[in-house]
Each structure stands twice: as structure tokens, then as C-alpha cells.
Design an enzyme around this catalytic site. Structure first.
Site, PDB file in Angstrom:
ATOM      1  N   GLY A  89       0.896  -2.238   4.205  1.00  0.00           N
ATOM      2  CA  GLY A  89       1.396  -0.870   4.148  1.00  0.00           C
ATOM      3  C   GLY A  89       2.527  -0.663   5.125  1.00  0.00           C
ATOM      4  O   GLY A  89       3.704  -0.754   4.782  1.00  0.00           O
ATOM      5  N   MET A 144     -11.730  -6.044   4.729  1.00  0.00           N
ATOM      6  CA  MET A 144     -10.981  -5.123   5.584  1.00  0.00           C
ATOM      7  C   MET A 144     -10.744  -5.787   6.938  1.00  0.00           C
ATOM      8  O   MET A 144     -11.688  -6.213   7.608  1.00  0.00           O
ATOM      9  CB  MET A 144     -11.759  -3.816   5.785  1.00  0.00           C
ATOM     10  CG  MET A 144     -11.864  -2.930   4.556  1.00  0.00           C
ATOM     11  SD  MET A 144     -10.290  -2.546   3.750  1.00  0.00           S
ATOM     12  CE  MET A 144      -9.387  -1.737   5.083  1.00  0.00           C
ATOM     13  N   SER A 194       0.822  -1.211   0.000  1.00  0.00           N
ATOM     14  CA  SER A 194       0.000   0.000   0.000  1.00  0.00           C
ATOM     15  C   SER A 194       0.856   1.260   0.000  1.00  0.00           C
ATOM     16  O   SER A 194       1.663   1.492   0.898  1.00  0.00           O
ATOM     17  CB  SER A 194      -0.921   0.001   1.215  1.00  0.00           C
ATOM     18  OG  SER A 194      -1.549   1.269   1.303  1.00  0.00           O
ATOM     19  N   HIS A 201      -1.115  -1.148  -4.367  1.00  0.00           N
ATOM     20  CA  HIS A 201      -2.387  -0.803  -3.737  1.00  0.00           C
ATOM     21  C   HIS A 201      -2.455   0.707  -3.492  1.00  0.00           C
ATOM     22  O   HIS A 201      -1.610   1.282  -2.804  1.00  0.00           O
ATOM     23  CB  HIS A 201      -2.508  -1.578  -2.421  1.00  0.00           C
ATOM     24  CG  HIS A 201      -3.844  -1.483  -1.770  1.00  0.00           C
ATOM     25  ND1 HIS A 201      -4.924  -2.261  -2.158  1.00  0.00           N
ATOM     26  CD2 HIS A 201      -4.282  -0.717  -0.746  1.00  0.00           C
ATOM     27  CE1 HIS A 201      -5.964  -1.969  -1.393  1.00  0.00           C
ATOM     28  NE2 HIS A 201      -5.609  -1.028  -0.532  1.00  0.00           N
ATOM     29  N   ASP A 240      -6.880  -6.520   3.699  1.00  0.00           N
ATOM     30  CA  ASP A 240      -6.236  -5.213   3.854  1.00  0.00           C
ATOM     31  C   ASP A 240      -6.336  -4.729   5.300  1.00  0.00           C
ATOM     32  O   ASP A 240      -7.430  -4.557   5.826  1.00  0.00           O
ATOM     33  CB  ASP A 240      -6.961  -4.233   2.909  1.00  0.00           C
ATOM     34  CG  ASP A 240      -6.344  -2.854   2.860  1.00  0.00           C
ATOM     35  OD1 ASP A 240      -5.284  -2.641   3.470  1.00  0.00           O
ATOM     36  OD2 ASP A 240      -6.943  -1.985   2.189  1.00  0.00           O
ATOM     37  N   HIS A 299      -8.200   1.170  -4.334  1.00  0.00           N
ATOM     38  CA  HIS A 299      -9.169   0.952  -3.259  1.00  0.00           C
ATOM     39  C   HIS A 299      -9.816   2.285  -2.922  1.00  0.00           C
ATOM     40  O   HIS A 299      -9.190   3.164  -2.334  1.00  0.00           O
ATOM     41  CB  HIS A 299      -8.410   0.369  -2.041  1.00  0.00           C
ATOM     42  CG  HIS A 299      -9.257   0.159  -0.834  1.00  0.00           C
ATOM     43  ND1 HIS A 299      -8.709  -0.061   0.419  1.00  0.00           N
ATOM     44  CD2 HIS A 299     -10.604   0.102  -0.672  1.00  0.00           C
ATOM     45  CE1 HIS A 299      -9.683  -0.229   1.298  1.00  0.00           C
ATOM     46  NE2 HIS A 299     -10.842  -0.125   0.670  1.00  0.00           N
ATOM     47  N   MET A 310     -12.097   4.471  -0.878  1.00  0.00           N
ATOM     48  CA  MET A 310     -12.842   4.631   0.380  1.00  0.00           C
ATOM     49  C   MET A 310     -13.566   5.960   0.304  1.00  0.00           C
ATOM     50  O   MET A 310     -13.244   6.922   1.007  1.00  0.00           O
ATOM     51  CB  MET A 310     -11.861   4.578   1.559  1.00  0.00           C
ATOM     52  CG  MET A 310     -11.370   3.165   1.829  1.00  0.00           C
ATOM     53  SD  MET A 310      -9.858   3.138   2.803  1.00  0.00           S
ATOM     54  CE  MET A 310      -8.676   3.307   1.476  1.00  0.00           C
ATOM     55  N   ASP A 364      -4.761   3.752  -2.046  1.00  0.00           N
ATOM     56  CA  ASP A 364      -5.895   4.057  -1.167  1.00  0.00           C
ATOM     57  C   ASP A 364      -6.389   5.474  -1.375  1.00  0.00           C
ATOM     58  O   ASP A 364      -5.721   6.432  -0.973  1.00  0.00           O
ATOM     59  CB  ASP A 364      -5.469   3.887   0.294  1.00  0.00           C
ATOM     60  CG  ASP A 364      -5.238   2.437   0.668  1.00  0.00           C
ATOM     61  OD1 ASP A 364      -6.190   1.644   0.555  1.00  0.00           O
ATOM     62  OD2 ASP A 364      -4.107   2.097   1.070  1.00  0.00           O
ATOM     63  N   MET A 411      -9.106   8.232  -0.327  1.00  0.00           N
ATOM     64  CA  MET A 411     -10.058   8.517   0.768  1.00  0.00           C
ATOM     65  C   MET A 411     -10.655   9.908   0.584  1.00  0.00           C
ATOM     66  O   MET A 411      -9.977  10.798   0.058  1.00  0.00           O
ATOM     67  CB  MET A 411      -9.330   8.476   2.113  1.00  0.00           C
ATOM     68  CG  MET A 411      -8.587   7.193   2.391  1.00  0.00           C
ATOM     69  SD  MET A 411      -7.790   7.280   4.004  1.00  0.00           S
ATOM     70  CE  MET A 411      -6.788   5.798   3.938  1.00  0.00           C
TER      71      MET A 411
HETATM   72  C1  DX5 Z   1      -6.522   1.450   5.363  1.00  0.00           C
HETATM   73  C2  DX5 Z   1      -6.063   1.183   3.963  1.00  0.00           C
HETATM   74  C3  DX5 Z   1      -4.953   0.233   3.888  1.00  0.00           C
HETATM   75  C4  DX5 Z   1      -3.705   0.642   4.636  1.00  0.00           C
HETATM   76  C5  DX5 Z   1      -3.204  -0.598   5.287  1.00  0.00           C
HETATM   77  O1  DX5 Z   1      -7.744   2.046   5.362  1.00  0.00           O
HETATM   78  O2  DX5 Z   1      -7.124   0.665   3.178  1.00  0.00           O
HETATM   79  O3  DX5 Z   1      -4.643  -0.143   2.553  1.00  0.00           O
HETATM   80  O4  DX5 Z   1      -2.698   1.195   3.828  1.00  0.00           O
HETATM   81  O5  DX5 Z   1      -2.183  -0.249   6.145  1.00  0.00           O
HETATM   82  P1  DX5 Z   1      -1.498  -1.286   7.111  1.00  0.00           P
HETATM   83  O6  DX5 Z   1      -0.951  -2.400   6.275  1.00  0.00           O
HETATM   84  O7  DX5 Z   1      -0.445  -0.461   7.758  1.00  0.00           O
HETATM   85  O8  DX5 Z   1      -2.545  -1.754   8.082  1.00  0.00           O
HETATM   86 ZN    ZN Z   2      -6.585  -0.225   1.180  1.00  0.00          ZN
END
Ligand code: DX5
Ligand code: ZN
Length: 216
Positions: free
Chosen positions: A197, A137, A8, A33, A175, A66, A68, A35, A37
Site C-alpha cells: 500500500g 498479516m 492496496s 487489493h 500484507d 480482504h 477485516m 481492504d 474494515m
Molecule cells: C492493513 C491492510 C493492508 C494495508 C497495507 O490492515 O490489510 O492491506 O493497506 O498497507 P502497507 O503496505 O502500507 O503496510
Molecule cells: Zn489488506
């Protein structure tokens, strides 16, 4: 051993994104990946399409996007134009999920649906056949570096059974809070793709950590 690793970018160095992407290009990572948001669906804002477009110029791995965000339907073409390979939307953000999944496919992308920790995998019963990927998730979405929620393992096992019973090729991605320990448990339960991540980027040797995850 056939699983994929999707590091990520959320935990990458935003001041040196190109450097981190080049490191990922040279690593055993399968996907990248990304993210996105919006501060509405989740209590945080990360980066948007202008950044994704720049990422796509350097990335040599498929972009695993992804979203969100609320109303992801509005941004399907933008995800495609920014180089999206897999476009994953949240079950909880889509009133007309069947229509959204159809539109993602029409735009020429793979379609994924993500489930928050409280959403049962059984809610996908009537859409599963149309999906290329389900993203489970294992933290509440919005932030990197959170603690893994163990019930995700049980959800993976239940979903694996649903997919196998129907003879589908739908991938199971997980994830949040993935490391060597939780990653192994998830793969044993039937996961196909691991997102990581903070575990990758805080390890001091990201590329080696990706290889370790790949070897699980
Ligand atoms: C969180 C994201 C993840 C995040 C995961 O909302 O969707 O992709 O980067 O991070 P780690 O691996 O640190 O939990
Ligand atoms: Zn994610």
C-alpha cells in the site's frame, strides 16, 4: 519471478480513486487489493461495498478483497456482486470457517483465509486443502504504513512447507510493511503474492514501484 503484486487501494487517493485505478490498470499490478474494515474486528473503518462496486466499474484487474470484519458470512453475496474475485476472511473472525469457505466457493469466488500476526499457520492444518489462498498479516491489521513484523517470514516458510508437502496450489499472500527489502525476503521464503500500500503510493512513481516489486 512468477509472483503477483496486489497494490492496496487503502493508500490510494480517495478523492481521485478513478485516476489511481486507471494508473493500476496500466501498471504491472496483477490484482487490486481492497481492504474492507468494520471498526469492530479492527480499530478502523475504511470503505464498504458501495465503494467496491464503483471500483469494479473501472478496475481491469481481479479484485482481491480482504475483509477485516466480523461475521463475513453475511456479506458473501455482496462481495460477489461488487466484483470480488478473491474473498479473504480472517481466521480469527470465523467460528465456522469450513462453512464460510464452502459458501464463498458456492458463490463462485476464490476463498482466502487471513492470519493475524499471533495466529500460527499450523492452525490451518485441517482447512488448508480447501483454500485458494492464505493471507499472512505482517502487521496488525487496520492501518496502512505500519512497520513490518519479521516473524511473518518464518510463517511463510512454514506454510510453504505444508503446501508443498501436500502438493497443493494454495497461494501464499503477505500484507503489511512490504517494500523491496521485505518483499525479497518474503519471496525467498516462498510467498506468491505481495500486497503493498504505502510503499507503492508514497513512492512518487507508483507504477514504476510496482514494476520494481514485480522484478524482485
Ligand atoms: C492493513 C491492510 C493492508 C494495508 C497495507 O490492515 O490489510 O492491506 O493497506 O498497507 P502497507 O503496505 O502500507 O503496510
Ligand atoms: Zn489488506
Amino acid at each position: 519471478m512468477n509472483h503477483k503484486i496486489s497494490p492496496s487501494l487503502l493508500s490510494a487517493d480517495f478523492l481521485n480513486l478513478q485516476k489511481d485505478i486507471e494508473m493500476l490498470n496500466a501498471s504491472e499490478a496483477d490484482w487490486l487489493h481492497c481492504d474492507v474494515m468494520d471498526g469492530v474486528f479492527v480499530p478502523n473503518i475504511s470503505f464498504g461495498f458501495p465503494v467496491l462496486e464503483q471500483v469494479n466499474k473501472v478496475a481491469k484487474k481481479p479484485l482481491d478483497v480482504h475483509l477485516m470484519i466480523v461475521q463475513p458470512d453475511k456479506f458473501i453475496q455482496q462481495v460477489k456482486d461488487a466484483g470480488g474475485y478473491m474473498m479473504t476472511v480472517h481466521y480469527e473472525a470465523c467460528t465456522h470457517l469450513h462453512r464460510t469457505v464452502g459458501a464463498i466457493h458456492e458463490a463462485g469466488m476464490k476463498a482466502g483465509v487471513s492470519l493475524n500476526p499471533h495466529t500460527p499457520v499450523e492452525f490451518l492444518t485441517d482447512i488448508l486443502d480447501d483454500l485458494d489462498l492464505v493471507l499472512i498479516m505482517s502487521v496488525n491489521p487496520g492501518f496502512g504504513g505500519q512497520k513490518f513484523i519479521p516473524n511473518a517470514i518464518n510463517k511463510v516458510a512454514r506454510l510453504r512447507k505444508m503446501i508443498d508437502e501436500r502438493g497443493l496450489n494454495t497461494l501464499i499472500e503477505v500484507d503489511g510493511g512490504v517494500n523491496l527489502h521485505t518483499g525479497k525476503q518474503l519471496l525467498d521464503a516462498g510467498a506468491d503474492v505481495l500486497v503493498a500500500g504505502s510503499f507503492v503510493f508514497s513512492s512518487g512513481h507508483p507504477s514504476k514501484t510496482i514494476t520494481e516489486l514485480k522484478k524482485l
